[in-house]
Write a protein that holds these residues in place. Structure first.
Motif, PDB file in Angstrom:
ATOM      1  N   THR A 285       0.794  -1.229   0.000  1.00 44.71           N
ATOM      2  CA  THR A 285       0.000   0.000   0.000  1.00 44.71           C
ATOM      3  C   THR A 285       0.828   1.282   0.000  1.00 44.71           C
ATOM      4  OG1 THR A 285      -0.141   0.000   2.424  1.00 44.71           O
ATOM      5  CG2 THR A 285      -1.864  -1.191   1.229  1.00 44.71           C
ATOM      6  N   LEU A 286       2.061   1.222   0.516  1.00 38.83           N
ATOM      7  CA  LEU A 286       2.861   2.439   0.621  1.00 38.83           C
ATOM      8  C   LEU A 286       3.959   2.531  -0.437  1.00 38.83           C
ATOM      9  CD1 LEU A 286       3.324   2.619   4.514  1.00 38.83           C
ATOM     10  CD2 LEU A 286       1.588   3.733   3.092  1.00 38.83           C
ATOM     11  N   GLY A 287       4.147   1.449  -1.157  1.00 36.78           N
ATOM     12  CA  GLY A 287       5.195   1.455  -2.174  1.00 36.78           C
ATOM     13  C   GLY A 287       6.590   1.317  -1.608  1.00 36.78           C
ATOM     14  N   PHE A 290       9.681  -4.533   0.184  1.00 35.06           N
ATOM     15  CA  PHE A 290       9.779  -5.417   1.348  1.00 35.06           C
ATOM     16  C   PHE A 290      11.207  -5.461   1.881  1.00 35.06           C
ATOM     17  CE2 PHE A 290      10.169  -9.474   3.522  1.00 35.06           C
ATOM     18  CZ  PHE A 290       8.975  -9.584   4.216  1.00 35.06           C
ATOM     19  N   GLY A 291      12.186  -5.657   0.995  1.00 34.30           N
ATOM     20  CA  GLY A 291      13.583  -5.732   1.416  1.00 34.30           C
ATOM     21  C   GLY A 291      14.078  -4.428   2.003  1.00 34.30           C
ATOM     22  N   SER A 292      13.676  -3.308   1.389  1.00 33.56           N
ATOM     23  CA  SER A 292      14.095  -2.001   1.901  1.00 33.56           C
ATOM     24  C   SER A 292      13.529  -1.750   3.295  1.00 33.56           C
ATOM     25  CB  SER A 292      13.633  -0.893   0.951  1.00 33.56           C
ATOM     26  OG  SER A 292      14.192  -1.076  -0.337  1.00 33.56           O
ATOM     27  N   PHE A 293      12.308  -2.199   3.537  1.00 31.61           N
ATOM     28  CA  PHE A 293      11.691  -2.052   4.856  1.00 31.61           C
ATOM     29  C   PHE A 293      12.538  -2.771   5.903  1.00 31.61           C
ATOM     30  CE2 PHE A 293       8.887  -2.861   8.350  1.00 31.61           C
ATOM     31  CZ  PHE A 293       7.940  -1.850   8.345  1.00 31.61           C
ATOM     32  N   LEU A 294      12.922  -4.011   5.609  1.00 26.25           N
ATOM     33  CA  LEU A 294      13.693  -4.790   6.572  1.00 26.25           C
ATOM     34  C   LEU A 294      15.095  -4.202   6.767  1.00 26.25           C
ATOM     35  CD1 LEU A 294      12.700  -8.458   5.600  1.00 26.25           C
ATOM     36  CD2 LEU A 294      11.684  -6.949   7.316  1.00 26.25           C
ATOM     37  N   MET A 295      15.695  -3.705   5.704  1.00 30.70           N
ATOM     38  CA  MET A 295      17.026  -3.099   5.826  1.00 30.70           C
ATOM     39  C   MET A 295      16.960  -1.827   6.669  1.00 30.70           C
ATOM     40  SD  MET A 295      19.306  -4.964   4.304  1.00 30.70           S
ATOM     41  CE  MET A 295      20.643  -3.807   4.063  1.00 30.70           C
TER      42      MET A 295
END
Length: 370
Positions: A285-287, A290-295
């Motif tokens: 929903t926010l663009g 997934f990987g960037s979120f975890l990093m």
């Protein structure tokens, strides 16, 4: 066809009444005659029971109550009827049907005093239980061969392994909710990117361990209370003492150890799943990939947040296990007590966990781990 008791009243010229009772005076046949007895007033010379064909305790009480109220003798009663009426008369009481209401202040202070005494008795029982646990731990340390490894492993499975599904699903959904609602609020300030900070720190420091403790209290804490309470009710614990087995050592210690250890693992597992849930909804929903979120989580969540969670986890596990086992050991009397103590175990554990979480929040803030 049912035969009903009947009342025959003869009135003399001076108004004196002679009452004759006919038929069976039993609980199934006195419905009508009971009302007739209650309506009798005035001077009754006697109650003639020579026509009574049968009598039970209910019939004897009905006759005795009427004769006592009117002050009239009984004549013509058979030996059985006479014995029943004498038995009922010997057990009669003049006590009021309802006790007198005590003055308001008396009731208030009386109930307050009873509550204080119950609290003191409860505190005494808790201290005695904790003392028994500490003694059992000391005995196990002195005699390692008494450590029940199989029982502990079994509790590891019940408390931890079988809870992975429900705790994982709960944590994943909480991560989704926190990220989605946080993003909706932060969007007003154009700061959607801070959703990562919000989700990561909230999950790591508070929600992961706290929600896991509440889930373990409702799931395992209640099971501890119900299992031990049922064993107490069926006298299995007394049987264990009879054959020389310490119930605290055999039942309580494995459950406490399992809850303490598995809360650490389940808490960490919950933190990971909460972050994954936040990352999933953010990517959809926010663009935010997934990987960037975890990093980004590694950069915005300080290490001490994880340490705070891992310090709280075993304390929460200890509280949950002690509450469940203690309430189970207090079961007495009947099966209703099992349900009551199980409910008390869950409520006390959740309340204590939330209070301790607030204490930890203030404590670690004072340490500078905010």
């Amino acid at each position: 066809m049912r035969e009903w008791a009947d009342l025959d009243v003869e009135v003399d010229a001076d108004g004196t009444q002679r009452v004759a009772v006919k038929g069976p005076l039993t609980i199934s046949s006195i419905g009508v005659i009971d009302h007739q007895f209650r309506e009798l007033e005035g001077n009754v010379a006697h109650f003639d029971l020579s026509g009574v064909t049968d009598m039970d305790t209910a019939g004897a009480w009905t006759v005795f109550r009427a004769t006592r109220r009117l002050g009239s003798p009984i004549v013509g009663a058979s030996a059985k009827s006479h014995d029943l009426i004498e038995t009922v008369a010997s057990a009669a009481s003049e006590a009021p049907m309802r006790p007198e209401d005590k003055p308001l202040l008396h009731r208030v202070f009386g109930e307050a005093g009873e509550t204080v005494l119950e609290m003191l008795a409860g505190a005494k029982n808790v201290i005695a239980f904790l003392g028994a646990v500490l003694i059992s731990v000391g005995d196990i340390i002195r005699h390692p061969s008494r450590f029940r490894l199989k029982a502990v492993v079994r509790q590891f499975e019940l408390v931890g392994v079988t809870a992975l599904m429900i705790i994982g699903l709960m944590s994943f959904l909480i991560g989704i909710v926190v990220a989605q609602q946080g993003a909706a609020q932060l969007a007003q300030f154009g700061a959607e990117a801070l959703t990562i900070n919000l989700t990561g720190r909230l999950a790591t420091r508070e929600l992961g361990v706290l929600m896991t403790a509440i889930m373990v209290a409702g799931r395992s804490g209640s099971a501890f209370a119900a299992q031990i309470g049922t064993m107490n009710l069926t006298e299995e614990i007394d049987a264990m003492r009879t054959i020389g087995v310490d119930p605290v050592e055999a039942l309580v210690i494995p459950r406490i150890l399992a809850a303490v250890v598995m809360m650490v693992l389940l808490g960490f597992y919950s933190i990971v799943l909460t972050i994954i849930g936040g990352a999933t909804i953010s990517s959809l929903t926010l663009g935010i990939p997934f990987g960037s979120f975890l990093m980004r989580i590694q950069e915005v969540v300080p290490t001490y947040d994880l340490w705070v969670a891992l310090i709280k986890a075993p304390v929460f596990g200890l509280i949950v296990a002690v509450a469940g086992c203690y309430q189970g050991m207090q079961v007495r009397g009947n099966s209703e007590e099992v349900g009551k103590r199980t409910t008390m175990a869950v409520v006390q554990a959740i309340f204590a966990v939330i209070v301790l979480d607030a204490f930890f929040a203030v404590f670690f803030t004072e340490l500078g781990w905010a």
